[in-house]
Design a protein around this motif. Structure first.
Motif, PDB file in Angstrom:
ATOM      1  N   TYR A 182       0.820  -1.207   0.000  1.00 50.72           N
ATOM      2  CA  TYR A 182       0.000   0.000   0.000  1.00 50.72           C
ATOM      3  C   TYR A 182       0.856   1.259   0.000  1.00 50.72           C
ATOM      4  O   TYR A 182       0.536   2.242  -0.684  1.00 50.72           O
ATOM      5  N   ALA A 183       1.948   1.227   0.738  1.00 51.46           N
ATOM      6  CA  ALA A 183       2.863   2.371   0.732  1.00 51.46           C
ATOM      7  C   ALA A 183       3.404   2.606  -0.684  1.00 51.46           C
ATOM      8  O   ALA A 183       3.575   3.749  -1.121  1.00 51.46           O
ATOM      9  N   GLY A 184       3.645   1.504  -1.399  1.00 51.44           N
ATOM     10  CA  GLY A 184       4.094   1.617  -2.779  1.00 51.44           C
ATOM     11  C   GLY A 184       3.035   2.239  -3.671  1.00 51.44           C
ATOM     12  O   GLY A 184       3.346   3.054  -4.552  1.00 51.44           O
ATOM     13  N   LEU A 185       1.761   1.873  -3.460  1.00 52.53           N
ATOM     14  CA  LEU A 185       0.676   2.449  -4.258  1.00 52.53           C
ATOM     15  C   LEU A 185       0.572   3.958  -4.029  1.00 52.53           C
ATOM     16  O   LEU A 185       0.360   4.728  -4.978  1.00 52.53           O
ATOM     17  N   GLU A 186       0.709   4.364  -2.785  1.00 48.87           N
ATOM     18  CA  GLU A 186       0.650   5.802  -2.476  1.00 48.87           C
ATOM     19  C   GLU A 186       1.802   6.545  -3.133  1.00 48.87           C
ATOM     20  O   GLU A 186       1.640   7.676  -3.616  1.00 48.87           O
ATOM     21  N   LYS A 187       2.968   5.921  -3.178  1.00 48.37           N
ATOM     22  CA  LYS A 187       4.133   6.535  -3.811  1.00 48.37           C
ATOM     23  C   LYS A 187       3.927   6.671  -5.315  1.00 48.37           C
ATOM     24  O   LYS A 187       4.289   7.692  -5.925  1.00 48.37           O
ATOM     25  N   ILE A 188       3.322   5.652  -5.928  1.00 50.40           N
ATOM     26  CA  ILE A 188       3.027   5.706  -7.363  1.00 50.40           C
ATOM     27  C   ILE A 188       2.020   6.818  -7.648  1.00 50.40           C
ATOM     28  O   ILE A 188       2.180   7.591  -8.605  1.00 50.40           O
ATOM     29  N   ARG A 189       1.004   6.923  -6.821  1.00 53.84           N
ATOM     30  CA  ARG A 189       0.006   7.976  -7.025  1.00 53.84           C
ATOM     31  C   ARG A 189       0.624   9.363  -6.913  1.00 53.84           C
ATOM     32  O   ARG A 189       0.337  10.243  -7.736  1.00 53.84           O
ATOM     33  N   SER A 190       1.480   9.553  -5.940  1.00 56.34           N
ATOM     34  CA  SER A 190       2.047  10.884  -5.712  1.00 56.34           C
ATOM     35  C   SER A 190       3.122  11.255  -6.722  1.00 56.34           C
ATOM     36  O   SER A 190       3.248  12.422  -7.105  1.00 56.34           O
ATOM     37  N   THR A 191       3.889  10.274  -7.200  1.00 58.26           N
ATOM     38  CA  THR A 191       4.985  10.590  -8.125  1.00 58.26           C
ATOM     39  C   THR A 191       4.607  10.441  -9.595  1.00 58.26           C
ATOM     40  O   THR A 191       5.128  11.158 -10.437  1.00 58.26           O
ATOM     41  N   GLN A 192       3.685   9.519  -9.887  1.00 56.69           N
ATOM     42  CA  GLN A 192       3.317   9.261 -11.279  1.00 56.69           C
ATOM     43  C   GLN A 192       1.932   9.802 -11.644  1.00 56.69           C
ATOM     44  O   GLN A 192       1.538   9.734 -12.810  1.00 56.69           O
ATOM     45  N   LYS A 193       1.219  10.325 -10.647  1.00 57.44           N
ATOM     46  CA  LYS A 193      -0.153  10.791 -10.878  1.00 57.44           C
ATOM     47  C   LYS A 193      -0.998   9.687 -11.506  1.00 57.44           C
ATOM     48  O   LYS A 193      -1.785   9.911 -12.426  1.00 57.44           O
ATOM     49  N   LEU A 194      -0.830   8.496 -10.982  1.00 60.20           N
ATOM     50  CA  LEU A 194      -1.485   7.310 -11.512  1.00 60.20           C
ATOM     51  C   LEU A 194      -1.965   6.446 -10.353  1.00 60.20           C
ATOM     52  O   LEU A 194      -1.245   6.298  -9.356  1.00 60.20           O
ATOM     53  N   ALA A 195      -3.163   5.906 -10.468  1.00 59.62           N
ATOM     54  CA  ALA A 195      -3.661   5.003  -9.431  1.00 59.62           C
ATOM     55  C   ALA A 195      -2.735   3.806  -9.312  1.00 59.62           C
ATOM     56  O   ALA A 195      -2.284   3.258 -10.327  1.00 59.62           O
ATOM     57  N   GLY A 196      -2.467   3.396  -8.103  1.00 63.86           N
ATOM     58  CA  GLY A 196      -1.537   2.295  -7.910  1.00 63.86           C
ATOM     59  C   GLY A 196      -2.116   0.940  -8.269  1.00 63.86           C
ATOM     60  O   GLY A 196      -1.384   0.036  -8.674  1.00 63.86           O
ATOM     61  N   ASP A 197      -3.436   0.776  -8.145  1.00 70.46           N
ATOM     62  CA  ASP A 197      -4.067  -0.521  -8.402  1.00 70.46           C
ATOM     63  C   ASP A 197      -5.455  -0.290  -9.004  1.00 70.46           C
ATOM     64  O   ASP A 197      -6.084   0.752  -8.782  1.00 70.46           O
ATOM     65  N   SER A 198      -5.934  -1.287  -9.754  1.00 83.03           N
ATOM     66  CA  SER A 198      -7.256  -1.185 -10.374  1.00 83.03           C
ATOM     67  C   SER A 198      -8.388  -1.385  -9.372  1.00 83.03           C
ATOM     68  O   SER A 198      -9.542  -1.105  -9.679  1.00 83.03           O
ATOM     69  N   GLY A 199      -8.056  -1.874  -8.179  1.00 76.43           N
ATOM     70  CA  GLY A 199      -9.071  -2.111  -7.164  1.00 76.43           C
ATOM     71  C   GLY A 199      -9.352  -3.586  -7.025  1.00 76.43           C
ATOM     72  O   GLY A 199     -10.051  -4.167  -7.858  1.00 76.43           O
ATOM     73  N   PRO A 200      -8.820  -4.231  -5.993  1.00 77.06           N
ATOM     74  CA  PRO A 200      -8.930  -5.695  -5.852  1.00 77.06           C
ATOM     75  C   PRO A 200     -10.156  -6.176  -5.106  1.00 77.06           C
ATOM     76  O   PRO A 200     -10.334  -7.373  -4.925  1.00 77.06           O
ATOM     77  N   HIS A 201     -11.050  -5.261  -4.689  1.00 75.38           N
ATOM     78  CA  HIS A 201     -12.107  -5.610  -3.754  1.00 75.38           C
ATOM     79  C   HIS A 201     -13.168  -6.549  -4.325  1.00 75.38           C
ATOM     80  O   HIS A 201     -13.904  -7.165  -3.569  1.00 75.38           O
ATOM     81  N   GLY A 202     -13.277  -6.686  -5.651  1.00 78.30           N
ATOM     82  CA  GLY A 202     -14.269  -7.583  -6.220  1.00 78.30           C
ATOM     83  C   GLY A 202     -13.708  -8.914  -6.677  1.00 78.30           C
ATOM     84  O   GLY A 202     -14.437  -9.742  -7.248  1.00 78.30           O
TER      85      GLY A 202
END
Length: 427
Positions: A182-202
């Motif tokens: 999750y920390a990696g996803l937040e880093k991707i969002r902040s540095t790449q302006k891109l969602a880190g994951d498509s959403g695994p909840h389903g």
């Protein structure tokens, strides 16, 4: 993350030995009739993308060349549409003779007497079961019946956009935890302006692994293996991550379906079966790789090997020809060279040895499955009771509606368990 650093093919042959695993019907169907000139026509139906369809058609053409007295009429759909059509055909008494199948559906259709027991055909010599990797030939045995023959093995993975992860300085590795992910996803969002994951909840199979990491499972042999109290925080957290932009915009994901969100640049990663990496390369323009699944304790991932299979239908008029076709699709070396790892790592030694991975996606699949086998994380597959296919579809649909803001986490959880209880009671 798995890298293409070669593999010991003999060692990979042992993969399946670590886990011999991988969805209301009132009437079974009948097969197609005989054609002119003494030929027999059977129908084969499967799900998948266009690339798989092209490969299967090539295999069918080869089969018809080698077996000129057997013609194969083909049909394919997207996953959900496939099962809707199959249910309609079977209820109307006219299903395909051979279908692509999965472990989630075996007990359901066995209980409805829809699937053909292939054991008698094996005994007659119409279906060879020799040379399967470490007992995979028994993968679809239910109550003494052989209800399918595996075509390959696969496992869940985190598929990533390697460029996005590298630019953000995020390096997935065996033993990483969900907090690190999750920390990696937040880093991707902040540095790449891109969602880190498509959403695994389903994704039912992912949540199954999360539960297995904590000593439980999505299913027991005859019911659910978890409670509302466990699902509620999982879905509550997922909805919050959608709102925060860590997970991709669900509305955009809906707009591009059936295309994959990662392949269309809506996220930097998503959880899927490892053999789907072939599809990402075909649909997208990025550089995609397979990363290890995170875990709760950095050790137990809850992973297992799954498998697609081919099954016959019980009322086919041509069981011998059905068995001959299934045997060809699982044993013929040329089929492996055509299909590659599209349906997983080939299940038989003959096909495994016949296909030498040359492109990056297939090499990555082989390296990934070797890596997780060597790490000792593979476990036996979770049992799937009758009704599991309906429950899987409900989990995906309700999880999607949750992400779109159509229902609260509390209402979503209650709706899911209500539908799950109904599905189990009706089978």
């Amino acid at each position: 993350m798995s890298r293409d650093n070669g593999m010991d093919r003999r060692r990979l042959l042992k993969l399946a030995g670590l886990s011999a695993a991988g969805l209301g019907l009132t009437a079974a169907g009948c097969g197609a009739g005989s054609g002119s000139g003494g030929t027999v026509t059977i129908r084969h139906s499967w799900w998948g993308a266009d690339d798989r369809a092209k490969k299967v058609q090539q295999c069918v053409a080869l089969f018809e060349k080698k077996h000129p007295k057997i013609k194969v009429k083909t049909d394919f759909q997207q996953y959900a549409d496939f099962w809707k059509k199959f249910n309609t055909q079977a209820a109307g008494g006219n299903p395909p003779d051979v279908i692509q199948n999965a472990v989630t559906f075996l007990r359901k259709y066995e209980a409805k007497n829809v699937l053909l027991d292939l054991a008698p055909q094996a005994e007659k010599g119409n279906l060879g079961l020799d040379g399967f990797r470490a007992g995979l030939e028994k993968f679809a045995e239910i109550d003494g019946k052989l209800l399918g023959v595996p075509v390959g093995s696969n496992s869940m993975a985190l598929v990533i956009d390697e460029d996005a992860f590298e630019k953000a300085g995020v390096t997935p590795k065996l033993g990483w935890t969900w907090d690190e992910w999750y920390a990696g996803l937040e880093k991707i969002r902040s540095t790449q302006k891109l969602a880190g994951d498509s959403g695994p909840h389903g994704v039912m199979y992912l949540y199954d692994m999360v539960l297995r990491q904590n000593g439980k499972a999505f299913f027991t042999e005859d019911g659910m293996g978890f409670s509302e109290a466990e699902l509620l925080p999982y879905w509550t957290e997922a909805l919050a991550r959608v709102k925060d932009g860590v997970y991709a915009d669900p509305k955009k994901i809906e707009q591009i379906k059936p295309a994959l969100a990662l392949a269309k640049g809506l996220s930097a990663g998503e959880f899927n079966w490892d053999n789907f990496s072939v599809r990402y390369g075909a649909e997208g323009k990025g550089r995609y790789g397979l990363a290890p699944v995170p875990s709760t304790d950095g050790k137990r991932t809850g992973q297992y090997l799954g498998s697609l299979m081919l099954s016959g239908t019980a009322r086919t008029k041509h069981p011998a020809e059905v068995a001959t076709f299934i045997g060809f699709m699982t044993q013929d070396p040329e089929v492996a060279r055509i299909m590659g790892y599209d349906r997983g790592v080939p299940a038989t030694t003959a096909q495994f040895e016949a296909y030498q991975p040359a492109d990056a996606p297939d090499k990555a699949i082989a390296a990934y499955e070797t890596e997780i086998a060597d790490a000792g994380v593979l476990e036996p597959i979770t049992p799937h009771p009758a009704g599991a296919d309906v429950i899987e579809a409900a989990f995906l649909r309700i999880g999607t509606d949750l992400s779109l803001g159509r229902a609260s986490p509390q209402d979503s959880v209650k709706q899911f368990f209500s539908e799950a209880e109904t599905a189990l009671a009706s089978n």
